[in-house]
Design a protein around this motif. Structure first.
Motif, short mmCIF file in Angstrom:
data_model
loop_
_atom_site.label_atom_id
_atom_site.label_comp_id
_atom_site.label_asym_id
_atom_site.label_seq_id
_atom_site.Cartn_x
_atom_site.Cartn_y
_atom_site.Cartn_z
N ASP A 50 0.83 -1.20 0.00
CA ASP A 50 0.00 0.00 0.00
C ASP A 50 0.87 1.25 0.00
OD1 ASP A 50 -2.32 -1.53 0.03
OD2 ASP A 50 -2.47 -1.49 2.22
N ASN A 51 1.97 1.20 0.75
CA ASN A 51 2.88 2.33 0.86
C ASN A 51 4.25 1.92 0.35
OD1 ASN A 51 4.47 4.50 1.55
ND2 ASN A 51 3.99 4.44 3.73
N ASP A 54 7.50 2.32 2.54
CA ASP A 54 7.66 1.56 3.77
C ASP A 54 8.81 0.56 3.63
OD1 ASP A 54 7.41 0.07 6.08
OD2 ASP A 54 5.24 -0.20 5.90
#
Length: 128
Positions: A50-51, A54
């Protein structure tokens, strides 16, 4: 801060690859990959972070790339996958011990777009 350090290490690893010395070449190959996608590959669902910033998602990125590599339609992009494998091997072992990464199964095109963002961010941080 940890993310920036990781991205600098990633950029160094990519630029040290003997056959493909620039991230622009990696991005070009990824763009060609996106454009050459057949319906079979577009329907492939890949675990996508999602990120993309990260650091806990590094292994997810490499696992998704491996899933793409094993697809028969991606054989013509073997140079990209070989160089990406070298990058993986050049990363410090400490990055293999990651924490939780929020992901979602998405189509291969979205995964490749996220991978391009990941490489662009690494490229920007390498120029600092």
């Amino acid at each position: 801060m940890k993310t920036h350090l990781y991205l600098l290490l990633l950029a160094a690893g990519i630029s040290a690859a003997p056959q493909m010395s620039s991230m622009a070449e990696l991005l070009t190959l990824l763009q060609q990959m996106c454009e050459a996608m057949t319906n079979d590959v577009q329907n492939l669902r890949i675990e996508t972070p999602d990120n993309i910033d990260d650091v806990n998602c590094v292994s997810t990125i490499f696992e998704g790339t491996e899933q793409l590599r094993t697809n028969p339609a991606m054989k013509k992009f073997s140079v990209f996958f070989q160089n990406f494998e070298r990058l993986k091997q050049s990363l410090p072992a400490s990055l293999a011990k990651e924490g939780k990464c929020d992901t979602e199964r998405r189509n291969a095109t979205i995964f490749i777009e996220k991978l391009m963002m990941f490489i662009r961010k690494a490229s920007k941080n390498a120029r600092l």
